[in-house]
Design a protein around this motif. Structure first.
Motif, PDB file in Angstrom:
ATOM      1  N   PRO A 135    -124.282  18.184  51.073  1.00 28.28           N
ATOM      2  CA  PRO A 135    -124.640  16.923  50.257  1.00 28.28           C
ATOM      3  C   PRO A 135    -123.252  16.642  49.448  1.00 28.28           C
ATOM      4  O   PRO A 135    -122.994  17.601  48.637  1.00 28.28           O
ATOM      5  N   GLY A 136    -122.793  15.388  49.687  1.00 26.22           N
ATOM      6  CA  GLY A 136    -121.886  14.831  48.562  1.00 26.22           C
ATOM      7  C   GLY A 136    -122.124  13.909  47.943  1.00 26.22           C
ATOM      8  O   GLY A 136    -123.142  13.109  48.003  1.00 26.22           O
ATOM      9  N   PHE A 137    -121.286  13.340  46.933  1.00 27.73           N
ATOM     10  CA  PHE A 137    -121.775  12.253  46.104  1.00 27.73           C
ATOM     11  C   PHE A 137    -120.353  11.567  45.773  1.00 27.73           C
ATOM     12  O   PHE A 137    -119.327  12.083  46.063  1.00 27.73           O
ATOM     13  N   ARG A 138    -120.527  10.217  45.444  1.00 25.58           N
ATOM     14  CA  ARG A 138    -119.358   9.531  45.056  1.00 25.58           C
ATOM     15  C   ARG A 138    -118.994   9.458  43.501  1.00 25.58           C
ATOM     16  O   ARG A 138    -120.078   9.120  42.773  1.00 25.58           O
ATOM     17  N   ILE A 139    -117.685   9.614  43.302  1.00 22.38           N
ATOM     18  CA  ILE A 139    -117.304   9.193  41.853  1.00 22.38           C
ATOM     19  C   ILE A 139    -116.431   8.051  41.932  1.00 22.38           C
ATOM     20  O   ILE A 139    -115.367   8.063  42.206  1.00 22.38           O
ATOM     21  N   GLY A 140    -117.245   7.006  41.879  1.00 24.70           N
ATOM     22  CA  GLY A 140    -116.281   5.630  42.030  1.00 24.70           C
ATOM     23  C   GLY A 140    -116.281   5.478  43.507  1.00 24.70           C
ATOM     24  O   GLY A 140    -117.048   5.515  44.413  1.00 24.70           O
ATOM     25  N   LYS A 141    -114.869   5.433  44.126  1.00 21.17           N
ATOM     26  CA  LYS A 141    -114.512   5.405  45.544  1.00 21.17           C
ATOM     27  C   LYS A 141    -114.430   6.667  46.079  1.00 21.17           C
ATOM     28  O   LYS A 141    -114.149   7.054  47.477  1.00 21.17           O
ATOM     29  N   HIS A 142    -114.263   7.745  45.308  1.00 21.52           N
ATOM     30  CA  HIS A 142    -114.173   8.975  45.736  1.00 21.52           C
ATOM     31  C   HIS A 142    -115.339   9.859  46.139  1.00 21.52           C
ATOM     32  O   HIS A 142    -116.390   9.927  45.208  1.00 21.52           O
ATOM     33  N   LEU A 143    -115.111  10.563  47.142  1.00 22.95           N
ATOM     34  CA  LEU A 143    -116.011  11.399  47.628  1.00 22.95           C
ATOM     35  C   LEU A 143    -115.959  13.018  47.104  1.00 22.95           C
ATOM     36  O   LEU A 143    -114.699  13.422  47.181  1.00 22.95           O
ATOM     37  N   ARG A 144    -117.005  13.525  46.485  1.00 31.68           N
ATOM     38  CA  ARG A 144    -116.910  15.169  45.979  1.00 31.68           C
ATOM     39  C   ARG A 144    -118.114  15.803  46.295  1.00 31.68           C
ATOM     40  O   ARG A 144    -119.431  15.115  46.789  1.00 31.68           O
ATOM     41  N   TYR A 145    -117.918  17.053  46.325  1.00 33.53           N
ATOM     42  CA  TYR A 145    -119.133  18.052  46.593  1.00 33.53           C
ATOM     43  C   TYR A 145    -119.279  18.950  45.769  1.00 33.53           C
ATOM     44  O   TYR A 145    -118.204  19.611  44.940  1.00 33.53           O
ATOM     45  N   ASP A 146    -120.419  19.218  45.233  1.00 36.45           N
ATOM     46  CA  ASP A 146    -120.671  20.472  43.896  1.00 36.45           C
ATOM     47  C   ASP A 146    -120.495  21.727  44.856  1.00 36.45           C
ATOM     48  O   ASP A 146    -121.222  21.836  45.756  1.00 36.45           O
ATOM     49  N   PRO A 147    -120.209  22.540  44.283  1.00 37.22           N
ATOM     50  CA  PRO A 147    -119.793  23.759  44.952  1.00 37.22           C
ATOM     51  C   PRO A 147    -121.213  24.648  45.046  1.00 37.22           C
ATOM     52  O   PRO A 147    -121.533  25.276  46.098  1.00 37.22           O
ATOM     53  N   ALA A 148    -122.054  24.508  44.133  1.00 38.59           N
ATOM     54  CA  ALA A 148    -123.198  24.965  44.242  1.00 38.59           C
ATOM     55  C   ALA A 148    -124.046  24.494  45.523  1.00 38.59           C
ATOM     56  O   ALA A 148    -124.844  24.943  46.037  1.00 38.59           O
ATOM     57  N   ASP A 149    -123.908  22.967  45.700  1.00 39.78           N
ATOM     58  CA  ASP A 149    -124.717  22.489  46.768  1.00 39.78           C
ATOM     59  C   ASP A 149    -123.964  22.922  48.126  1.00 39.78           C
ATOM     60  O   ASP A 149    -124.823  23.229  49.094  1.00 39.78           O
TER      61      ASP A 149
END
Length: 79
Positions: free
Chosen positions: A49-63
């Motif tokens: 699972p990823g999430f957006r910060i503005g237009k940027h896609l990021r992934y939490d290392p724990a996820d």
């Protein structure tokens, strides 16, 4: 020689993943797949699972760590 995980108990809890949010390029490199595959996983909701910060896609290392653990368990149960 000591490794970073020897001195940082959080690194062990993260399964050795970096202490920062990961980019799609990071995920592609970790799983040795093209970055386009990472975006397809997101579109199909089959990858970590990823999430957006503005237009940027990021992934939490724990996820990402949880995702890998779940995939490994699913493969073991399927065998």
């Amino acid at each position: 020689m000591a490794t970073p995980t020897d001195h940082d108990p959080r690194a062990t809890l993260r399964g050795g993943l970096p202490d920062r949010y990961l980019t799609p390029d990071d995920i592609a490199e970790m799983f040795e797949v093209p970055v386009e595959t990472v975006y397809q996983w997101r579109k199909k909701r089959t990858g970590p699972p990823g999430f957006r910060i503005g237009k940027h896609l990021r992934y939490d290392p724990a996820d990402v760590h949880v995702y890998v653990t779940q995939r490994k368990d699913a493969d073991r149960n399927a065998a």
